[in-house]
Design an enzyme around this catalytic site. Structure first.
Site, PDB file in Angstrom:
ATOM      1  N   ASP A 126     -33.541  40.111  37.334  1.00 28.16           N
ATOM      2  CA  ASP A 126     -34.850  40.742  36.596  1.00 28.16           C
ATOM      3  C   ASP A 126     -35.058  39.605  35.603  1.00 28.16           C
ATOM      4  OD1 ASP A 126     -34.990  43.046  38.358  1.00 28.16           O
ATOM      5  OD2 ASP A 126     -34.167  44.217  36.554  1.00 28.16           O
ATOM      6  N   ARG A 176     -39.650  37.424  42.950  1.00 25.92           N
ATOM      7  CA  ARG A 176     -40.388  38.525  42.652  1.00 25.92           C
ATOM      8  C   ARG A 176     -41.372  38.129  41.497  1.00 25.92           C
ATOM      9  NH1 ARG A 176     -37.415  42.585  39.485  1.00 25.92           N
ATOM     10  NH2 ARG A 176     -36.600  43.118  41.452  1.00 25.92           N
TER      11      ARG A 176
END
Ligand code: FAD
Length: 300
Positions: A126, A176
């Protein structure tokens, strides 16, 4: 006015009884235990969606705390195999000591990635606030050299995102792409929502052009449309991209994307630190409180 409102929310949230925070956050957090995460992922899998599992945790203050997070992630990996889940994992590097000791953090994430890789499970790193962007990318690059089943997140609100993407795409990085959730100064992040959306489109377009796999992470239908346009224009197959959404957010849009035959991955956060996580997210971005209040009253 908005500033005062935000300050008020930050001040007020810790006074809200824990059970109310739990009730309100229920759609967005699978629960406090691994079993909760497994149950939610099984349900999503049964409805044609895959998942990424996130063990909620705070930014580590002492290195000793990191081992607990590592052990929890290793258990999740075992569970993915044992329960035959269609899922991968998402990890935050500050939970593994990024702000304390970069080398130790690398060793920590390496333990998780090495096991995941041996089980054919993908690991997504992340992206957190701008203070750790460069270090996150640096650790990712080191890990990715050894383990290809890894990917990173870039945030469309970041002015540096396109440069990062061009540099990383030379390695056919798996991304992402999302807007970005932290409150950042104008010097580092675009503030105008349309500019963020335009940059989101530019990032998707550039990543596709450079041959990267992209997880388009958004609940903004305009960005979903832009993604679909670019998928069409680049003539991509269904296994060259996916859409991603957070648990509990706009399930209607989620269903529309799945029904159209696209791969959709749901971000499933769980863990005993859910309460601290909810409060921290609210402090980082009080806009989240508005989502919660809206959800409470069923306002879309
Ligand atoms: C799978 C996934 C992973 C993510 N990982 C990261 C990450 O690593 N780093 C990072 O900085 N950010 C991450 N984010 C958050 C992202 O950056 C955005 O802050 C968030 O997705 C909101 O942006 P949006 O594109 O949905 O557009 P917005 O315009 O912000 O939202 C569109 C609509 O979706 C709804 N909505 C959006 N978010 C929520 C929410 N949390 N709760 C309830 N309703 C909501 C609202 O109704 C809103 O009107 C991730 C998001 C997703 C979907």
């Amino acid at each position: 006015m908005m500033y005062l409102f935000n300050k008020l929310i930050i001040w007020f949230m810790p006074l809200v009884p824990k059970f109310i925070v739990r009730m309100v956050s229920k759609p967005y957090v699978a629960g406090s235990k691994l079993e909760d995460g497994i149950r939610v992922v099984k349900d999503l899998n049964g409805r044609g969606m895959c998942a990424t599992m996130d063990v909620l945790g705070e930014s580590a203050i002492r290195l000793e705390e990191c081992q607990e997070a590592i052990d929890e992630y290793l258990q999740v990996l075992d569970a993915i195999v044992a329960e035959k889940l269609d899922a991968n994992i998402s990890v935050k590097l500050t939970q593994l000591g990024l702000c304390l000791d970069k080398e130790a953090c690398y060793q920590n994430i390496r333990q998780i990635v090495a096991k995941a890789d041996s089980l054919n499970i993908f690991v997504r790193i992340d992206m957190e606030d701008s203070a750790v962007t460069s270090d996150t990318i640096e650790v990712f690059l080191r890990i990715n050299q050894e383990f290809k089943r890894t990917g990173i997140v870039l945030q469309a609100y970041m002015r540096r995102a396109l440069d990062d993407l061009v540099r990383l795409s030379a390695l056919k990085t798996n991304y992402r792409l999302c807007k970005g959730i932290y409150v950042e100064p104008r010097q580092v992040a675009y503030k105008d929502p349309q500019t963020v959306n335009d940059n989101f489109g530019l990032l998707i377009d550039t990543a596709f052009a450079m041959g990267s796999y992209v997880g388009i992470a958004t609940h903004d239908e305009k960005v979903v449309w832009k993604g679909l346009e670019l998928i069409h224009r680049h003539g991509l197959q269904k296994d060259q991209y996916e859409f991603q959404m957070l648990l509990g957010v706009d399930e209607e849009l989620r269903q529309i994307i799945v029904a159209a035959g696209h791969k959709l991955r749901v971000y499933v956060p769980f863990g005993k630190n859910w309460y601290a996580y909810c409060l921290r997210r609210l402090k980082e971005n009080p806009k989240m409180a508005l989502y919660i209040i809206k959800a409470m009253f069923g306002i879309r």
